[in-house]
Design a protein around this motif. Structure first.
Motif, PDB file in Angstrom:
ATOM      1  N   LEU A   1      18.756   4.628  67.252  1.00  0.00           N
ATOM      2  CA  LEU A   1      18.129   4.171  68.388  1.00  0.00           C
ATOM      3  C   LEU A   1      17.796   2.858  68.264  1.00  0.00           C
ATOM      4  O   LEU A   1      18.043   2.118  69.287  1.00  0.00           O
ATOM      5  CB  LEU A   1      17.009   5.056  68.918  1.00  0.00           C
ATOM      6  CG  LEU A   1      17.435   6.548  69.487  1.00  0.00           C
ATOM      7  CD1 LEU A   1      16.179   7.154  69.802  1.00  0.00           C
ATOM      8  CD2 LEU A   1      18.284   6.307  70.673  1.00  0.00           C
ATOM      9  N   LYS A   2      17.375   2.410  67.204  1.00  0.00           N
ATOM     10  CA  LYS A   2      17.001   1.085  67.265  1.00  0.00           C
ATOM     11  C   LYS A   2      18.199   0.059  67.084  1.00  0.00           C
ATOM     12  O   LYS A   2      18.272  -1.007  67.891  1.00  0.00           O
ATOM     13  CB  LYS A   2      16.361   0.756  65.681  1.00  0.00           C
ATOM     14  CG  LYS A   2      15.736  -0.709  65.288  1.00  0.00           C
ATOM     15  CD  LYS A   2      14.829  -0.834  64.197  1.00  0.00           C
ATOM     16  CE  LYS A   2      15.651  -0.470  62.986  1.00  0.00           C
ATOM     17  NZ  LYS A   2      14.942  -1.153  61.839  1.00  0.00           N
ATOM     18  N   TYR A   3      19.283   0.194  66.474  1.00  0.00           N
ATOM     19  CA  TYR A   3      20.341  -0.210  66.380  1.00  0.00           C
ATOM     20  C   TYR A   3      21.116  -0.112  67.731  1.00  0.00           C
ATOM     21  O   TYR A   3      21.849  -1.097  67.950  1.00  0.00           O
ATOM     22  CB  TYR A   3      21.234  -0.076  64.945  1.00  0.00           C
ATOM     23  CG  TYR A   3      20.347  -0.643  63.804  1.00  0.00           C
ATOM     24  CD1 TYR A   3      20.282  -2.056  63.639  1.00  0.00           C
ATOM     25  CD2 TYR A   3      19.803   0.200  62.979  1.00  0.00           C
ATOM     26  CE1 TYR A   3      19.625  -2.390  62.509  1.00  0.00           C
ATOM     27  CE2 TYR A   3      19.105  -0.155  61.824  1.00  0.00           C
ATOM     28  CZ  TYR A   3      19.012  -1.563  61.453  1.00  0.00           C
ATOM     29  OH  TYR A   3      18.504  -2.083  60.680  1.00  0.00           O
ATOM     30  N   PHE A   4      20.872   0.856  68.370  1.00  0.00           N
ATOM     31  CA  PHE A   4      21.712   0.894  69.602  1.00  0.00           C
ATOM     32  C   PHE A   4      21.078   0.035  70.557  1.00  0.00           C
ATOM     33  O   PHE A   4      21.891  -0.314  71.240  1.00  0.00           O
ATOM     34  CB  PHE A   4      21.463   2.641  69.987  1.00  0.00           C
ATOM     35  CG  PHE A   4      21.821   2.642  71.397  1.00  0.00           C
ATOM     36  CD1 PHE A   4      23.301   2.881  72.176  1.00  0.00           C
ATOM     37  CD2 PHE A   4      20.825   3.000  72.385  1.00  0.00           C
ATOM     38  CE1 PHE A   4      23.279   2.763  73.482  1.00  0.00           C
ATOM     39  CE2 PHE A   4      21.005   3.353  73.731  1.00  0.00           C
ATOM     40  CZ  PHE A   4      22.399   3.019  74.415  1.00  0.00           C
ATOM     41  N   PHE A   5      19.854   0.004  70.547  1.00  0.00           N
ATOM     42  CA  PHE A   5      19.319  -0.716  71.749  1.00  0.00           C
ATOM     43  C   PHE A   5      19.402  -2.320  71.270  1.00  0.00           C
ATOM     44  O   PHE A   5      19.837  -3.269  72.064  1.00  0.00           O
ATOM     45  CB  PHE A   5      17.774  -0.468  71.868  1.00  0.00           C
ATOM     46  CG  PHE A   5      17.483   0.693  72.741  1.00  0.00           C
ATOM     47  CD1 PHE A   5      17.910   0.646  73.957  1.00  0.00           C
ATOM     48  CD2 PHE A   5      17.073   1.895  72.120  1.00  0.00           C
ATOM     49  CE1 PHE A   5      17.425   1.770  74.736  1.00  0.00           C
ATOM     50  CE2 PHE A   5      16.489   2.796  72.721  1.00  0.00           C
ATOM     51  CZ  PHE A   5      16.989   3.024  74.032  1.00  0.00           C
ATOM     52  N   TYR A   6      19.504  -2.657  70.062  1.00  0.00           N
ATOM     53  CA  TYR A   6      19.812  -3.925  69.574  1.00  0.00           C
ATOM     54  C   TYR A   6      21.244  -4.377  70.183  1.00  0.00           C
ATOM     55  O   TYR A   6      21.502  -5.385  70.519  1.00  0.00           O
ATOM     56  CB  TYR A   6      19.716  -4.113  67.935  1.00  0.00           C
ATOM     57  CG  TYR A   6      18.446  -4.261  67.348  1.00  0.00           C
ATOM     58  CD1 TYR A   6      17.107  -4.539  68.235  1.00  0.00           C
ATOM     59  CD2 TYR A   6      18.283  -4.074  66.141  1.00  0.00           C
ATOM     60  CE1 TYR A   6      16.012  -4.502  67.559  1.00  0.00           C
ATOM     61  CE2 TYR A   6      16.860  -4.157  65.570  1.00  0.00           C
ATOM     62  CZ  TYR A   6      15.562  -4.400  66.646  1.00  0.00           C
ATOM     63  OH  TYR A   6      14.612  -4.443  65.759  1.00  0.00           O
ATOM     64  N   SER A   7      22.074  -3.402  69.759  1.00  0.00           N
ATOM     65  CA  SER A   7      23.730  -3.566  70.206  1.00  0.00           C
ATOM     66  C   SER A   7      23.754  -3.780  71.617  1.00  0.00           C
ATOM     67  O   SER A   7      24.532  -4.681  72.337  1.00  0.00           O
ATOM     68  CB  SER A   7      24.428  -2.431  69.680  1.00  0.00           C
ATOM     69  OG  SER A   7      24.194  -2.526  68.559  1.00  0.00           O
ATOM     70  N   LEU A   8      22.958  -2.834  72.477  1.00  0.00           N
ATOM     71  CA  LEU A   8      23.357  -2.721  73.973  1.00  0.00           C
ATOM     72  C   LEU A   8      22.495  -4.137  74.564  1.00  0.00           C
ATOM     73  O   LEU A   8      23.269  -4.470  75.354  1.00  0.00           O
ATOM     74  CB  LEU A   8      22.266  -1.544  74.448  1.00  0.00           C
ATOM     75  CG  LEU A   8      22.334  -1.438  75.956  1.00  0.00           C
ATOM     76  CD1 LEU A   8      23.630  -0.971  76.358  1.00  0.00           C
ATOM     77  CD2 LEU A   8      21.344  -0.229  76.474  1.00  0.00           C
ATOM     78  N   PHE A   9      21.612  -4.678  74.202  1.00  0.00           N
ATOM     79  CA  PHE A   9      20.892  -5.883  74.637  1.00  0.00           C
ATOM     80  C   PHE A   9      21.891  -6.768  74.541  1.00  0.00           C
ATOM     81  O   PHE A   9      21.951  -7.997  75.300  1.00  0.00           O
ATOM     82  CB  PHE A   9      19.550  -6.068  74.417  1.00  0.00           C
ATOM     83  CG  PHE A   9      18.631  -5.028  75.033  1.00  0.00           C
ATOM     84  CD1 PHE A   9      18.481  -4.795  76.353  1.00  0.00           C
ATOM     85  CD2 PHE A   9      17.634  -4.320  74.142  1.00  0.00           C
ATOM     86  CE1 PHE A   9      17.604  -3.885  76.788  1.00  0.00           C
ATOM     87  CE2 PHE A   9      16.924  -3.582  74.587  1.00  0.00           C
ATOM     88  CZ  PHE A   9      16.713  -3.248  76.030  1.00  0.00           C
ATOM     89  N   SER A  10      22.417  -7.067  73.167  1.00  0.00           N
ATOM     90  CA  SER A  10      23.204  -8.058  72.700  1.00  0.00           C
ATOM     91  C   SER A  10      24.473  -8.209  73.646  1.00  0.00           C
ATOM     92  O   SER A  10      25.043  -9.032  74.169  1.00  0.00           O
ATOM     93  CB  SER A  10      23.749  -7.985  71.291  1.00  0.00           C
ATOM     94  OG  SER A  10      22.600  -7.826  70.248  1.00  0.00           O
TER      95      SER A  10
END
Length: 361
Positions: free
Chosen positions: A13-22
């Motif tokens: 989830l952490k890297y999912f949200f990082y990717s999503l916002f990017s």
């Protein structure tokens, strides 16, 4: 195992949200030049720009979420692989498919959220942006008064109308043909042809003039000056509907209603059916590509951080290309428009399951 599931899912989830916002930031920036052009052309005022960009967000989120899931899975699992956590857990007898159960379930939940946004939020945002730009809304256009070569199918009453011309305001149809069908709609029981039909707005029934009746089973014919039967009570407005609705502005319920009305009146519904299929299929792209992302990230390769981004972008755009190709085949009549939206999901799911199997070893 619960602690392990929480640990892996939290990282995903952490890297999912990082990717999503990017991805959101990149796509919003790409829209800035288009927004500036609208302002220069007078389609938007400066004060409307924040609202316009805000209405773009649901569509952008829907489109980039599969990319974010793919990249989030690649990065989170690859970091575990680089720390030798994956190989250690496999050595302990834990299957890879069991390790990634949490992220896969979370991807399915993300797909449900995207499904909600795609049906309930996105159509309204498209409509609001069209209104901000001063585009005419299809629903506000007047339904035509007349229609030539009209068709209407009443499945409840088991009959079909064909007519050369109809005026819905006057309630007059010309050169009418009515087919009374069997219960299974596979056989004609009676055929009526009439020079003209007039709708009695008080009694709510059609009156056909100079009519001929033909009974195929007995091969008998009959002529009548007038025919008035209560079952032929379809209001004139039902024979004419707007066929040029904007599918992206409709919810799933509205698309189904438009498709039913279009089928009944003989309008082209291929675009509506294609959009309906896409509304159901595309949200689950996030769930489908999660298998690929998690499986491909299971083996550690030096310099994988850059490679992760490249792989996710290539696979993501490969999905969009395949989806676009099958959508075009559906729109051009080579495939069922509704089913064509699901074929990319099935293809990428098969690929994901294949790589998941390989990730076990």
């Amino acid at each position: 195992m619960k602690k392990l599931d929480i640990y892996i899912t939290k990282n995903f989830l952490k890297y999912f949200f990082y990717s999503l916002f990017s991805f959101l930031a990149i796509f919003i920036l790409s829209q800035i030049f288009k927004v500036l052009r609208y302002v220069n052309e007078g389609q938007l005022s400066a004060g409307e720009v924040p609202f316009f960009i805000g209405n773009l967000l649901p569509g952008i989120i829907i489109n980039v979420t599969p990319l974010a899931v793919l990249l989030g899975g690649l990065i989170s699992i690859n970091i575990m692989a680089s720390n030798l956590e994956i190989i250690s857990l496999k050595t302990a007898g834990i299957r890879f498919s069991r390790l990634v159960r949490g992220p896969i379930l979370m991807s399915f939940f993300i797909s449900l959220v995207v499904f909600y946004l795609n049906d309930r939020v996105y159509p309204g945002s498209v409509t609001r942006n069209r209104e901000l730009r001063g585009k005419e809304d299809v629903e506000e256009r007047e339904i035509p008064k007349e229609k030539e070569n009209a068709f209407f199918r009443n499945e409840e009453g088991r009959y079909v109308y064909y007519m050369k011309k109809i005026n819905r305001e006057k309630g007059i149809m010309e050169n009418v043909e009515i087919l009374d069908m069997s219960e299974d709609f596979d056989k004609i029981e009676r055929m009526i042809t009439a020079r003209q039909g007039k709708y009695d707005f008080e009694k709510k029934v059609w009156i056909f003039q100079e009519a001929n009746l033909y009974y195929p089973e007995t091969d008998k014919t009959e002529s009548r000056f007038l025919i008035q039967e209560e079952k032929y009570g379809d209001e004139p407005d039902r024979f004419i509907s707007l066929s040029n609705i904007v599918p992206k502005q409709q919810t799933i319920a509205e698309l189904k209603k438009a498709m039913k009305e279009g089928s009944a009146t003989g309008n082209e519904i291929r675009e509506i059916l294609s959009e309906l299929g896409k509304r159901y299929s595309f949200p689950f792209a996030s769930f489908v590509v999660s298998f690929l992302g998690l499986a491909l990230g299971s083996h550690y390769v030096r310099g994988m951080s850059i490679l992760n981004i490249v792989i996710s972008i290539l696979l993501g755009y490969a999905y969009y290309l395949v989806e676009g190709a099958f959508e075009a085949l559906g729109m051009n009549g080579y495939l069922n428009p509704f089913l064509s939206g699901w074929i990319p999901n099935l293809l990428f799911l098969a690929a994901g399951l294949y790589f998941m199997r390989r990730a076990e070893y």
